[in-house]
Design a protein around this motif. Structure first.
Motif, PDB file in Angstrom:
ATOM      1  N   THR A   1      70.055  25.721 -56.487  1.00  0.00           N
ATOM      2  CA  THR A   1      71.349  24.930 -56.334  1.00  0.00           C
ATOM      3  C   THR A   1      71.672  25.133 -54.880  1.00  0.00           C
ATOM      4  OG1 THR A   1      72.489  26.750 -56.861  1.00  0.00           O
ATOM      5  CG2 THR A   1      72.050  24.996 -58.530  1.00  0.00           C
ATOM      6  N   THR A   2      71.190  25.861 -54.000  1.00  0.00           N
ATOM      7  CA  THR A   2      71.449  26.042 -52.691  1.00  0.00           C
ATOM      8  C   THR A   2      70.406  26.207 -51.762  1.00  0.00           C
ATOM      9  OG1 THR A   2      71.202  28.460 -52.929  1.00  0.00           O
ATOM     10  CG2 THR A   2      73.400  27.819 -53.285  1.00  0.00           C
ATOM     11  N   LYS A   3      70.662  25.989 -50.229  1.00  0.00           N
ATOM     12  CA  LYS A   3      69.657  26.005 -49.432  1.00  0.00           C
ATOM     13  C   LYS A   3      69.044  27.500 -49.513  1.00  0.00           C
ATOM     14  CE  LYS A   3      68.856  24.997 -44.516  1.00  0.00           C
ATOM     15  NZ  LYS A   3      69.365  24.750 -43.141  1.00  0.00           N
ATOM     16  N   GLN A   4      69.727  28.753 -49.399  1.00  0.00           N
ATOM     17  CA  GLN A   4      69.088  29.911 -49.834  1.00  0.00           C
ATOM     18  C   GLN A   4      68.320  29.870 -50.907  1.00  0.00           C
ATOM     19  OE1 GLN A   4      72.407  29.496 -49.359  1.00  0.00           O
ATOM     20  NE2 GLN A   4      72.734  30.116 -47.138  1.00  0.00           N
ATOM     21  N   GLY A   5      68.501  29.319 -52.011  1.00  0.00           N
ATOM     22  CA  GLY A   5      67.806  29.454 -53.111  1.00  0.00           C
ATOM     23  C   GLY A   5      66.247  28.703 -52.984  1.00  0.00           C
ATOM     24  N   GLU A   6      66.480  27.475 -52.149  1.00  0.00           N
ATOM     25  CA  GLU A   6      65.431  26.906 -51.907  1.00  0.00           C
ATOM     26  C   GLU A   6      64.294  27.485 -51.229  1.00  0.00           C
ATOM     27  OE1 GLU A   6      66.059  22.984 -50.227  1.00  0.00           O
ATOM     28  OE2 GLU A   6      67.292  22.267 -51.828  1.00  0.00           O
TER      29      GLU A   6
ATOM     30  N   SER B   1      66.972  17.407 -52.125  1.00  0.00           N
ATOM     31  CA  SER B   1      66.956  19.040 -51.827  1.00  0.00           C
ATOM     32  C   SER B   1      67.331  19.224 -50.547  1.00  0.00           C
ATOM     33  CB  SER B   1      65.416  19.466 -51.928  1.00  0.00           C
ATOM     34  OG  SER B   1      64.616  18.421 -51.361  1.00  0.00           O
ATOM     35  N   THR B   2      67.599  20.391 -49.744  1.00  0.00           N
ATOM     36  CA  THR B   2      68.231  20.547 -48.664  1.00  0.00           C
ATOM     37  C   THR B   2      67.243  20.705 -47.611  1.00  0.00           C
ATOM     38  OG1 THR B   2      69.914  21.422 -49.779  1.00  0.00           O
ATOM     39  CG2 THR B   2      70.097  21.794 -47.324  1.00  0.00           C
TER      40      THR B   2
ATOM     41  N   ARG C   1      65.335  21.199 -57.831  1.00  0.00           N
ATOM     42  CA  ARG C   1      66.786  20.910 -57.585  1.00  0.00           C
ATOM     43  C   ARG C   1      67.164  19.887 -58.785  1.00  0.00           C
ATOM     44  NH1 ARG C   1      71.123  21.754 -54.174  1.00  0.00           N
ATOM     45  NH2 ARG C   1      70.134  22.582 -52.313  1.00  0.00           N
TER      46      ARG C   1
END
Ligand code: ATP
Ligand code: MG
Length: 420
Positions: free
Chosen positions: A402-407, A367-368, A396
């Motif tokens: 799938t993206t940092k924003q999503g996280e 994860s980011t 994830r």
């Protein structure tokens, strides 16, 4: 007297020109000092068999270290010396040549390392394991390439026999039992009947051999093209149970070794994978006995422990609808060779498929957001942060983000719902 056999033609044909030149020069240098030099052991055997072998072993009746120092200059070779045994190794380009001072060996008791004394070439040949390994070639220019065969090695080669030189051979050094099985299977030869009897008689003496030496034999075995063949023979003769009574050299093992080779082709499988398959059916306790018998290194011991421990989880891994995050949590703590061993050992397609997904994909997914990021999002420190990072990683893995924003939005939604 039998006619002298000369192998200079075979040397020319079968050995790389660079090595042939080196050997010739070495023979001249030694002759000029009034000493004698011989090519010995496996390479002579393999020249006669027409098999490639570029590991040269030279024996000098003189001083191997002095000679090596003289010869090193000629090829700008790197030199390594062992003054205790008066041996040296020369390495240049892709070549490596061992030089030894002719010596005799005596054994104080079974399993002990030999007492070494300077000796003649014939002493040096007599200390060797099997007749097929006792042949030597003259390298002095006047008799260059002449075969010296004091113990009937060439006859045994023709008759495809592995024969010891005297009846105390396996008693002196029981590692020769493993060596014998290795040559027998590699060359497709047979143990000569008396040798076979002596071998069986001395199997109990394998217990006198240190873990390091037995492990070394096993490592050599795993470098063979088909190690399972010597393991099958070792099982049949009662040699394998000396490593551990529960080990088997059966058809199952042969099939799994074959699959391991396919998986690693064109390279041979790592020793850890062969070892894990060999130990696969052991219990935890049995496995610990094997690890200490072989004095395995920490990484190898870990592979074996992981293999046996993961074996106990395969049922969970066989569930057809496992989420990627569940596959991950079943496997992440294990060494990859232990995972591969379990995949090869299991006949359940779901297990193999889950392992394949883990090894090719899941183990690389991260994860980011970091702990620092979470703190900035005003989450209290400690437990919660770790838990949230874990949940993010799972999300994830399962493709929910799938993206940092999503996280970030996922974390915010958890915060809004007051999920820690
Ligand atoms: P390989 O093709 O397996 O390398 P090799 O004959 O070159 O065969 P090495 O293990 O390289 O075998 O050893 C070199 C030589 O040293 C052998 O040919 C054998 O004569 C001798 N030798 C090695 N180990 C022993 C032993 N335990 N007892 C007696 N002689 C040995
Ligand atoms: Mg060798």
């Amino acid at each position: 007297m039998a006619e002298t056999i000369n192998l200079s033609g075979k040397m020319e044909k079968q050995l790389p020109a660079e090595l042939v030149n080196f050997i010739r020069v070495a023979g001249e240098v030694v002759a000029s000092k009034g000493q004698s030099l011989h090519l010995v052991g496996g390479v002579v055997r393999d020249l006669l068999l027409g098999q490639a072998n570029f590991d040269l072993d030279l024996v000098v009746e003189g001083n191997a270290i002095e000679l090596a120092q003289q010869l090193a200059g000629i090829n700008q070779a790197k030199i390594t010396t062992h003054p205790r045994f008066n041996t040296a190794k020369l390495q240049w380009n892709k070549w490596s040549v061992d030089l030894a001072t002719a010596r005799s060996e005596t054994y104080a008791k079974p399993g002990a390392l030999p007492t070494v004394k300077p000796g003649s070439l014939s002493n040096d040949l007599f200390r060797r394991d099997f007749t097929i390994n006792t042949m030597a070639l003259e390298l002095n220019p006047s008799r260059y390439g002449d075969l010296i065969d004091l113990y009937g090695g060439n006859d045994d080669l023709k008759r495809k026999l592995i024969r010891v030189l005297h009846e105390k051979s396996f008693t002196d050094d029981a590692t020769r039992i493993w060596r014998g099985l290795r040559y027998e299977q590699r060359l497709n030869f047979q143990l000569e009947p008396t040798t076979l009897q002596l071998l069986k008689r001395d199997i109990p003496l394998l217990d006198t051999i240190s873990g390091d030496r037995i492990r070394h034999e096993l490592e050599l075995l795993f470098r063979e093209k088909h190690p399972e063949e010597a393991l099958r023979r070792a099982d049949e003769l009662g040699v394998l149970p000396k490593l551990h009574p529960s080990l088997k050299g059966n058809g199952w093992l042969a099939e799994k070794f074959e699959q391991a080779r396919k998986l690693n082709a064109p390279n041979s499988p790592p020793i850890g994978l062969y070892l894990a398959l060999l130990a696969y059916h052991l219990s935890n306790e049995e496995n610990e006995c094997l690890i200490s018998r072989l004095r395995l290194s920490k990484p190898l011991a870990q592979i074996l422990r992981d293999t046996i421990s993961l074996k106990g989880k395969l049922q969970s891994l066989a569930e057809p609808e496992l989420a990627p995050s569940s596959i991950y949590s079943l496997l992440y703590q294990y060494s990859s060779l232990a995972i591969t061993a379990n995949s090869l050992a299991s006949d359940t397609p779901a297990v193999r498929q889950h392992i394949q997904v883990f090894l090719s994909k899941l183990r690389y997914i991260k994860s980011t957001l970091t702990g620092e990021d979470l703190k900035r999002m005003s989450i209290a420190q400690g437990h919660h942060i770790r838990e949230i990072l874990h949940l993010l990683h799972q999300a994830r893995l399962d493709g929910k983000v799938t993206t940092k924003q999503g996280e970030e939005s996922l974390v915010n939604s958890w915060l809004a719902r007051n999920v820690k």
